[in-house]
Design a protein around this motif. Structure first.
Motif, short mmCIF file in Angstrom:
data_model
loop_
_atom_site.label_atom_id
_atom_site.label_comp_id
_atom_site.label_asym_id
_atom_site.label_seq_id
_atom_site.Cartn_x
_atom_site.Cartn_y
_atom_site.Cartn_z
N THR A 111 17.63 -23.19 -33.70
CA THR A 111 17.03 -22.02 -33.06
C THR A 111 17.50 -20.72 -33.70
N GLY A 112 16.53 -19.89 -34.05
CA GLY A 112 16.86 -18.58 -34.59
C GLY A 112 17.21 -18.58 -36.06
N LYS A 113 17.06 -19.74 -36.74
CA LYS A 113 17.46 -19.81 -38.14
C LYS A 113 16.41 -19.23 -39.09
N ILE A 114 15.16 -19.06 -38.63
CA ILE A 114 14.13 -18.48 -39.49
C ILE A 114 13.51 -17.28 -38.79
N SER A 115 12.91 -16.43 -39.60
CA SER A 115 12.21 -15.26 -39.06
C SER A 115 10.71 -15.47 -39.23
N LEU A 116 9.92 -14.68 -38.51
CA LEU A 116 8.47 -14.80 -38.61
C LEU A 116 7.98 -14.46 -40.02
N ASP A 117 8.68 -13.57 -40.68
CA ASP A 117 8.27 -13.17 -42.02
C ASP A 117 8.41 -14.30 -43.04
N GLN A 118 9.23 -15.31 -42.72
CA GLN A 118 9.45 -16.40 -43.67
C GLN A 118 8.40 -17.50 -43.58
N ILE A 119 7.63 -17.54 -42.50
CA ILE A 119 6.78 -18.71 -42.25
C ILE A 119 5.74 -18.92 -43.35
N ASP A 120 5.09 -17.85 -43.81
CA ASP A 120 4.07 -18.00 -44.85
C ASP A 120 4.66 -18.62 -46.11
N ALA A 121 5.81 -18.13 -46.54
CA ALA A 121 6.44 -18.66 -47.75
C ALA A 121 6.89 -20.10 -47.55
N LEU A 122 7.47 -20.38 -46.38
CA LEU A 122 7.94 -21.74 -46.12
C LEU A 122 6.79 -22.73 -46.04
N SER A 123 5.63 -22.29 -45.55
CA SER A 123 4.49 -23.20 -45.41
C SER A 123 4.04 -23.72 -46.77
N VAL A 124 4.19 -22.92 -47.81
CA VAL A 124 3.81 -23.33 -49.17
C VAL A 124 4.91 -24.14 -49.82
N LYS A 125 6.14 -23.72 -49.60
CA LYS A 125 7.26 -24.33 -50.32
C LYS A 125 7.79 -25.59 -49.64
N SER A 126 7.77 -25.63 -48.31
CA SER A 126 8.57 -26.63 -47.62
C SER A 126 7.86 -27.45 -46.55
N PHE A 127 6.70 -26.99 -46.07
CA PHE A 127 6.04 -27.73 -44.99
C PHE A 127 5.40 -29.02 -45.51
N PRO A 128 5.43 -30.09 -44.72
CA PRO A 128 4.63 -31.26 -45.06
C PRO A 128 3.15 -30.91 -44.97
N LEU A 129 2.32 -31.71 -45.59
CA LEU A 129 0.91 -31.37 -45.75
C LEU A 129 0.21 -31.13 -44.42
N CYS A 130 0.52 -31.91 -43.40
CA CYS A 130 -0.16 -31.75 -42.11
C CYS A 130 0.10 -30.37 -41.52
N MET A 131 1.33 -29.87 -41.66
CA MET A 131 1.67 -28.57 -41.10
C MET A 131 1.17 -27.42 -41.99
N ARG A 132 1.16 -27.66 -43.26
CA ARG A 132 0.61 -26.65 -44.17
C ARG A 132 -0.88 -26.45 -43.89
#
Length: 459
Positions: A268-289
């Protein structure tokens, strides 16, 4: 099996008789343990073996079983969990004891349904295959004698007499190799799998099996014994279920997730809203991307997508306040105004965080739940792309994400049979992240997410 302190046994056991109960580090688990054991040790042994079987399952997907990488990683896990991996070692009594007891504990836990029995049998077979193939020829022969599989080695004269037939009937065997290899005379009932595959010479009701294929017969024998033992154990469950100390532990083991801990409290609290777009490309599995892109494009997701993606975001560390802000900002960019969002959508978000209704603190969906339940319909974006997308559309999507062509080709034949494992195959090469099918109630979060969560929020 009894449950109490075994301290006295540790002090009275003599060095000379330490190996008597376990003359070999490999066994068919025919005799159940009879010694005393504490409940704490009972659970510890069982969880460690469950971790080992889970590693066996995952390595079997990621590596060829006979490869050096497979053997190296599995041996490392044996060492870490302190199970015996070198046959006939002099100083591994405790490891052999743990191996013996833990097998029978999981046998109790995994005999309770057909699906559990099937999973347990497959992983134990793969584990046995690895250990048996690691034996030298001499140790292999000693083990066969130990389990009363004393196959008769044919004489050199008979082998020379049958050399042509042996070479013709045994794939990959030239006349030279036939002369170099030892052959065994085995009853046809013990060599059924080889006979079906036409990999063995048959004469007078006997199969003439090369030493390298003896493992197939031993594995078949072990499978039959273990399958029968699981069925017999299942019949004895009523007497075990009456033990109020034992049954909760067994139920817990058969539904345990033994992978990395992706608990909300930890992240909890380890990521910020500003990071989500970048993380979705770099780190999310395909279903979440896929869900994130659909949300950004359409400024809306239907209920199935909101649940799947919302719990995922919760699992990677979004707080309730962040989640409300994230969803509200996106929805009001579409056709939903702030008042409508507060009345129609905010409640379900608070509910998923355990703040409304029954106050249940929901966890992210497991891969199996995503794959097997609530298939998406027209206009939905939830589900598993490897299970619910048309092959050609999936191929285009993977290409757009710059997946290597070799990965897409490999995916095409894995996809139909192993949807859950397919995701691991494709994503394991991207930032060392992949879908983790978990075990039982595992969460659909990227493996290696802890590394992502250590991103400096100031960057």
């Amino acid at each position: 099996m009894e449950f109490s302190s075994r301290a006295r046994q540790r002090h009275t056991r003599l060095a000379g008789d330490r190996r008597d109960p376990y003359p070999h580090s490999l066994q068919f688990y025919q005799e159940p343990p009879t010694e005393n054991i504490s409940l704490a040790e009972f659970e510890s042994f069982a969880v460690d073996r469950l971790r080992l079987l889970k590693v066996v399952e995952n390595l079997g997907v990621s590596y060829v079983r006979s490869s050096d990488s497979y053997k190296m990683k599995l041996e490392a896990e044996f060492r870490r969990l302190k199970f015996p991996y070198k046959a006939l070692a002099e100083d591994d009594y405790d490891a052999r004891r743990k191996d013996h007891i833990s097998h029978f504990i999981l046998r109790l836990a995994y005999c309770q349904s057909e699906d559990l029995r099937r999973w347990f049998l497959q992983q134990e077979m793969d584990l046995f295959r690895y250990r048996f193939n690691e034996l030298t020829e001499g140790l292999r022969q000693k083990f066969l004698e130990h389990v009363n599989l004393q196959f008769e080695a044919i004489s050199e004269d008979l082998k020379n007499e049958l050399a042509n037939e042996l070479s013709t009937s045994t794939p990959g065997f030239t006349m030279t190799k036939v002369k170099e290899q030892m052959f065994y005379k085995v009853g046809l009932s013990d060599a059924v799998d080889l006979f079906r595959a036409r990999r063995v010479f048959i004469k007078d009701g006997f199969a003439f099996v090369p030493l390298k294929d003896i493992d197939a017969i031993v594995l078949n024998n072990y499978r039959q014994k273990l399958s029968k033992a699981l069925a017999l154990t299942a019949r004895s469950l009523p007497s075990i279920q009456s033990d109020e100390r034992l049954q909760p532990l067994l139920n817990h083991l058969s539904h345990s997730y033994v992978g990395p801990d992706y608990s909300v409290q930890k992240n909890t609290g380890k990521i910020s809203l500003d990071q989500i777009d970048a993380l979705s490309v770099k780190s999310f599995p395909l279903c979440m991307r896929q869900l994130h892109k659909a949300l950004r494009d359409n400024h809306h997701l239907r209920h199935g997508g909101r649940m799947q993606y919302g719990l995922f975001l919760k699992g990677i560390g979004l707080t309730l306040e962040q989640a409300l802000e994230f969803w509200k900002k996106e929805f009001i960019r579409g056709k939903v105004d702030a008042d409508k969002f507060d009345k129609g959508y905010a409640y379900s978000i608070r509910h998923s965080y355990g703040k409304e209704g029954r106050r249940t603190d929901y966890t992210p969906y497991s891969c199996m739940k995503i794959i097997m339940s609530n298939p998406p319909s027209q206009g939905d974006y939830h589900g598993c792309p490897f299970r619910h997308s048309e092959p050609e559309l999936l191929k285009q999507k993977l290409q757009s994400y710059k997946i290597p062509p070799s990965g897409i080709t490999q995916e095409s034949w894995i996809m139909v049979a192993l949807m859950q494992k397919a995701a691991m195959t494709v994503w394991s090469g991207i930032e060392k992240l992949s879908c983790d099918p978990g075990f039982g109630e595992g969460h659909a979060l990227p493996v290696g997410l802890s590394e992502v969560l250590r991103i400096d929020t100031r960057s």
